[in-house]
Design a protein around this motif. Sequence first.
Motif, PDB file in Angstrom:
ATOM      1  N   TYR A 200     -55.494 -25.218  21.806  1.00  0.00           N
ATOM      2  CA  TYR A 200     -56.861 -24.672  23.270  1.00  0.00           C
ATOM      3  C   TYR A 200     -57.617 -24.034  23.535  1.00  0.00           C
ATOM      4  N   ILE A 201     -57.840 -23.746  25.133  1.00  0.00           N
ATOM      5  CA  ILE A 201     -58.399 -22.777  24.841  1.00  0.00           C
ATOM      6  C   ILE A 201     -58.060 -22.261  26.416  1.00  0.00           C
ATOM      7  N   PRO A 202     -57.054 -20.748  25.749  1.00  0.00           N
ATOM      8  CA  PRO A 202     -56.957 -19.912  27.237  1.00  0.00           C
ATOM      9  C   PRO A 202     -57.075 -20.000  28.814  1.00  0.00           C
ATOM     10  N   SER A 203     -56.080 -19.866  28.986  1.00  0.00           N
ATOM     11  CA  SER A 203     -56.899 -19.349  30.975  1.00  0.00           C
ATOM     12  C   SER A 203     -58.166 -18.211  30.648  1.00  0.00           C
ATOM     13  N   ARG A 204     -59.177 -17.800  31.828  1.00  0.00           N
ATOM     14  CA  ARG A 204     -59.517 -16.950  31.576  1.00  0.00           C
ATOM     15  C   ARG A 204     -59.217 -15.626  32.301  1.00  0.00           C
ATOM     16  N   ARG A 205     -57.907 -15.890  32.706  1.00  0.00           N
ATOM     17  CA  ARG A 205     -57.515 -14.802  33.219  1.00  0.00           C
ATOM     18  C   ARG A 205     -57.045 -14.193  32.006  1.00  0.00           C
ATOM     19  N   PHE A 206     -56.302 -14.774  30.996  1.00  0.00           N
ATOM     20  CA  PHE A 206     -55.884 -14.167  29.977  1.00  0.00           C
ATOM     21  C   PHE A 206     -56.619 -12.990  28.937  1.00  0.00           C
ATOM     22  N   ASN A 207     -55.255 -11.516  28.054  1.00  0.00           N
ATOM     23  CA  ASN A 207     -55.819 -10.821  27.771  1.00  0.00           C
ATOM     24  C   ASN A 207     -57.327 -10.650  28.357  1.00  0.00           C
ATOM     25  N   ARG A 208     -57.829 -10.117  29.510  1.00  0.00           N
ATOM     26  CA  ARG A 208     -59.429  -9.061  29.532  1.00  0.00           C
ATOM     27  C   ARG A 208     -57.995  -7.960  30.733  1.00  0.00           C
TER      28      ARG A 208
ATOM     29  N   PHE B 226     -45.748 -10.145  27.650  1.00  0.00           N
ATOM     30  CA  PHE B 226     -47.630  -9.985  26.786  1.00  0.00           C
ATOM     31  C   PHE B 226     -47.042  -9.247  25.459  1.00  0.00           C
ATOM     32  N   GLU B 227     -46.399  -8.133  26.174  1.00  0.00           N
ATOM     33  CA  GLU B 227     -46.601  -7.239  24.044  1.00  0.00           C
ATOM     34  C   GLU B 227     -45.645  -8.045  23.283  1.00  0.00           C
ATOM     35  N   SER B 228     -44.125  -8.478  24.107  1.00  0.00           N
ATOM     36  CA  SER B 228     -43.390  -9.215  22.837  1.00  0.00           C
ATOM     37  C   SER B 228     -44.353 -10.464  22.427  1.00  0.00           C
ATOM     38  N   MET B 229     -45.297 -10.865  23.459  1.00  0.00           N
ATOM     39  CA  MET B 229     -45.802 -12.338  22.012  1.00  0.00           C
ATOM     40  C   MET B 229     -47.578 -11.996  21.996  1.00  0.00           C
ATOM     41  N   ARG B 230     -47.645 -10.672  22.178  1.00  0.00           N
ATOM     42  CA  ARG B 230     -48.910 -10.559  21.489  1.00  0.00           C
ATOM     43  C   ARG B 230     -49.474 -10.791  19.805  1.00  0.00           C
ATOM     44  N   THR B 231     -48.661 -10.359  18.875  1.00  0.00           N
ATOM     45  CA  THR B 231     -48.614 -11.324  17.783  1.00  0.00           C
ATOM     46  C   THR B 231     -48.931 -12.748  17.638  1.00  0.00           C
ATOM     47  N   LYS B 232     -47.971 -13.207  19.009  1.00  0.00           N
ATOM     48  CA  LYS B 232     -48.693 -14.564  18.268  1.00  0.00           C
ATOM     49  C   LYS B 232     -49.522 -14.901  18.926  1.00  0.00           C
ATOM     50  N   TRP B 233     -50.116 -14.380  20.161  1.00  0.00           N
ATOM     51  CA  TRP B 233     -51.354 -14.584  20.865  1.00  0.00           C
ATOM     52  C   TRP B 233     -52.695 -14.372  20.612  1.00  0.00           C
ATOM     53  N   LEU B 234     -52.552 -12.876  19.604  1.00  0.00           N
ATOM     54  CA  LEU B 234     -53.294 -12.454  19.326  1.00  0.00           C
ATOM     55  C   LEU B 234     -53.481 -11.957  17.283  1.00  0.00           C
ATOM     56  N   PRO B 235     -54.419 -12.051  17.617  1.00  0.00           N
ATOM     57  CA  PRO B 235     -54.873 -12.085  15.676  1.00  0.00           C
ATOM     58  C   PRO B 235     -54.529 -10.107  15.235  1.00  0.00           C
ATOM     59  N   THR B 236     -53.581 -10.126  14.106  1.00  0.00           N
ATOM     60  CA  THR B 236     -52.950  -9.193  14.410  1.00  0.00           C
ATOM     61  C   THR B 236     -53.317  -8.670  13.006  1.00  0.00           C
ATOM     62  N   PRO B 237     -53.174  -6.975  12.112  1.00  0.00           N
ATOM     63  CA  PRO B 237     -53.668  -6.483  11.564  1.00  0.00           C
ATOM     64  C   PRO B 237     -53.499  -7.352   9.893  1.00  0.00           C
ATOM     65  N   GLU B 238     -52.203  -7.825   9.986  1.00  0.00           N
ATOM     66  CA  GLU B 238     -52.032  -9.021   9.452  1.00  0.00           C
ATOM     67  C   GLU B 238     -52.837 -10.107   8.938  1.00  0.00           C
ATOM     68  N   ASP B 239     -53.082 -10.782  10.316  1.00  0.00           N
ATOM     69  CA  ASP B 239     -54.041 -12.132   9.824  1.00  0.00           C
ATOM     70  C   ASP B 239     -54.956 -11.863   9.641  1.00  0.00           C
ATOM     71  N   ARG B 240     -55.610 -10.219  10.207  1.00  0.00           N
ATOM     72  CA  ARG B 240     -57.103  -9.822   9.501  1.00  0.00           C
ATOM     73  C   ARG B 240     -57.498 -10.122   8.406  1.00  0.00           C
ATOM     74  N   GLU B 241     -56.460  -9.411   7.956  1.00  0.00           N
ATOM     75  CA  GLU B 241     -56.214  -8.543   6.547  1.00  0.00           C
ATOM     76  C   GLU B 241     -56.109 -10.051   5.105  1.00  0.00           C
ATOM     77  N   TYR B 242     -55.507 -10.979   5.517  1.00  0.00           N
ATOM     78  CA  TYR B 242     -55.534 -12.882   5.291  1.00  0.00           C
ATOM     79  C   TYR B 242     -56.399 -13.094   5.414  1.00  0.00           C
ATOM     80  N   VAL B 243     -56.491 -13.453   6.432  1.00  0.00           N
ATOM     81  CA  VAL B 243     -58.411 -14.131   6.300  1.00  0.00           C
ATOM     82  C   VAL B 243     -59.345 -13.023   5.971  1.00  0.00           C
ATOM     83  N   ARG B 244     -59.400 -12.096   5.861  1.00  0.00           N
ATOM     84  CA  ARG B 244     -60.367 -11.312   4.709  1.00  0.00           C
ATOM     85  C   ARG B 244     -60.427 -11.227   3.637  1.00  0.00           C
ATOM     86  N   SER B 245     -58.933 -11.950   3.261  1.00  0.00           N
ATOM     87  CA  SER B 245     -58.669 -11.871   1.401  1.00  0.00           C
ATOM     88  C   SER B 245     -59.346 -12.750   0.924  1.00  0.00           C
TER      89      SER B 245
END
Lengths: 471, 544
Positions: free
Chosen positions: A386-394, A416-435
């Motif tokens: 999905y494309i998130p709402s334009r209100r998300f994470n502004r 929001f903070e409790s869901m941050r890692t579900k909704w937005l890239p985490t450092p681990e995600d970035r590390e994985y993609v970089r790998s």
Amino acid sequence: MSLTDSIPNNVDLGSDKKLLRALEKWQPDFINWWMEMGPDGFQKDEIYLRTAISVDPKGWANYEYVKMPDYRWGIFLTPREGERDIGFGDHAGDKAWNEVPGELRSILRRIIVTQADTEPASVEQQRQLGKTAPSMYDLRNLFQVNVEEGRHLWAMVHLLHQYFGRDGREEAEALLQRRSGHPDTPRILQTFNEKTDDWLSFFMFTMFTDRDGKYQLAALSESGFDPLARATQFMLTEESFHLFTGETGVERIVQRAAELTKLDPNGDARAQGGIDLATIQKWINFWFSSAVELFGGEISSNAADYFATGLKGRFREREKYTEHKALEGVYSMVVPGEQGRLATRDVPLRNAMNEILRDEYVADCERACRKWNHVIKKSGLDVELYIPSRRFNRSMGMYAGQSFAPNGEPISKEHFESMRTKWLPTPEDREYVRSLMTAVHERGKIANWIAPPKQGVDGKPFDWEYVRFAQ
Amino acid sequence: MTISFDTHPSRYKHWKLSFDGEIATLAMQVDPNGGLKEGYELKLNSYDLGVDIELADAIQRVRFEHPEVKCVVVTSGTDRVFCSGANIYMLGSSTHAWKVNFCKFTNETRLYLEDASKHSGIKFLCAVNGACAGGGYELALACDEILLVDDGSSAVSLPEVPLLAVLPGTGGLTRVVDKRKVRRDLADVFCTTSEGVRGKRAVEWGLVDAIAPRSRFADAVKERAASLAKKAGDARKGAGIELDALAPEIDGGTYRYRFVTLAIDATTRVATLTMKAPTGSTPEGGDAIQAAGASQWSLRAFRELDDALLRLRIDHLDVGMLVLRTEGDAAKVVATDRALHAAKDHWLANEILRLQARVLRRLDLTSRSIFALIEKSSAFGGSLLELALASDRIYMLADDDEEVAIAVSPANAGALPMSHGLSRLEARFQREPERVQKVLATEGAITTEDANALGLVTVAPDEIDWDDDVRIAIEERASLSPDALTGMEASLRFAGPETMETKIFARLSAWQNWIFQRPNAVGPQGALTKYGQPDRAVFAWTRC
């Protein structure tokens, strides 16, 4: 080689002393900038690139092997038959300006400089990406995007040199002095200071951030300042390839993610060395929310000014709209209300111009997302992006400082903070993609985490030699 | 709506005041939803009166509560924006009178900041760490030094003329050429360039003192602040004193403080302000003054006078007449003044004197007709005599038993100067300068007859005439055009030379307030009216 030979143009450069003087000084600085900040490690290679050498349909898509520093960055304005009128705003119906009206000097200069600054910025952001390209085809596309961003800088610098005198020359210099992400001399817009150091991000950037550029350019191509309208119109023809790169790039990653998910006994694309759909969604959330910021405030006096003065119109102002003054009527906007609820507010049309442009953009992104979902569906998976709402994470505009779920529902900061890692890239995600980012430069080969394109460039097959590496 | 000028750093909405030894940092971080009134958002560190009330409070607290501070760094806590000046929507939705009073207050605040630099050994460094426009740059101009971040985009600007068709309202134009001595033609370019000037050019033109890149900015601020602190000298000061809240009792139109009462009569449009003389023992010497702290009369009474004047200005626009009265023992005032002036090398005594001077200047600059009434129970001695000398007219009761009297103290000899640097006596006796010394040479009580002979009295009715004469004079005055009176009084009060300070106020009241009324700014098509609206300003092209 004289400047006039090395710069394909249709602005009569050879006989324009003012422009020649300015460019003679600026061009060496540009080349220095390109060598210092352009693609790192590939300046000696021959790339199969498209060069615009004239504005007719045959002339602007000239394919040849060229070393990037020798690329012929040209200056082109879409040709204009006869006189043109101003299409909207307070001066609608008057003759379009071919010179800068004094009272609009500073506002116009700001528009041009802000647009211009994004062009070299993205080249800087993508400087290291060649080293981890997933295929020779993608490597070539990256460089095509880069040299064209370079040409767009030229297009804007031409306007600064031609129409803004000493001020314009200074601004043109400053464009080469700012650096993406540099603490002392950052680029003007924050998105252009973000890191783009993996290819998933590159495709997201060309999908979402460059797409903002398309809408900004389209709005400027309506401008009553005719040289700006003509310059941006020609830029749009090149921009569409950048958007194609982004949209199909994401699509190819989505396709591969779906294939690998199906392939894995546990439905885990990562276990198969791929990028999973959940991770792709996080990247979409991050880049989309960062790109929508670029449209500016939801209720904006600047936007009203730009429209009123006839400098920046709506998307396809001439074709889509019959009424071009926009003084009557309102735009009904969803605004943050009391106790975290949402309310609607009627905003004078002109003050809502940023939002009206953002609407077009969001619809376009949603269209692309439907295509991606179609690819997933065809693979037999029951998942939707999905494309998130334009209100998300502004972090700018009226939704900044409040928390919204990706579906646009107001939620608490804690939620929001409790869901941050579900909704937005985490450092681990970035590390994985970089790998996963290891170069695949061999002809016809491709990295495991992305599907090959449906077709190659310029009618050539995917396994064509798009880059001739210097020995 | 009643506005309180009482605030405290613990309750600031818009500023963060922090201390690190000799260096204080005052960081602007305006709460967009913290405006005084409805209908505008204080975006991008733009300000309204509420923001400036906190700024004035912060400067005052640094002066009294933190004598250890030698340099205040004024900066912003908001990313990439230093301050974008007065909020335009606030101005656009304000009455003319509100705009004028707002500008007057912001000007007084900036001058108080400059006064601290000149007289209190506190230097101000403006660390401009982002966009700095209009009132933001005017705040910077009030500081001793301006350090601008050199990031290719942060500029200083005075965009009022090109953007809003008004003038910078807080002394910007005057300070650019008078204080920073920017060349007039460059100033002309600067003041008509809405995007302002940045980087090296800002230094070359003299608009700022230095630039530093973002990565070196914090270090540069530290270095500049340390060197300014050195410049501030090393006068040994004691411990700070705490400024308690004034918290007047408000009862209808009456404000009761410890020493001051302000009584508003809305029907006659007359405000009567009564100040009480001190009672009890006088603190003699620096240590006693230090020990007496914020409760001593010299400080408390003048803080109260300040607060009362501000409330009168802001909350009672239709009350055009200010009657000044005093009560108590004039000799007590004189004794208190003497003790204070004798200790003027003590930091706190100095600070109190500076405050008294500032409050009296606030009185000089108050656009009300001011009459002083000197009667039997009056205490117009020394610093309270200055109230009478600040008035447009002095009515003194002629009594046969010589009970009515005034007295001078060192307070009348130039320690509490007006905006143009003269004492009120000097301004009064421009034609007969020798009278200043004559008055100052008097000992003890000056009777009505003597005061009249010295030229200190406008009218001296006797007891039979007093009530009627005074009533009629006040009623007559209250019936005249407030606009004409404002202009006339301002013209007559400041006989003598001009200074940067008087220029600022004169131009504010003449030029800015004129322009603020003109259709090109506030008419239906004016630039201020149209700011942020879908359609743009339309000007009438007549030059006056």
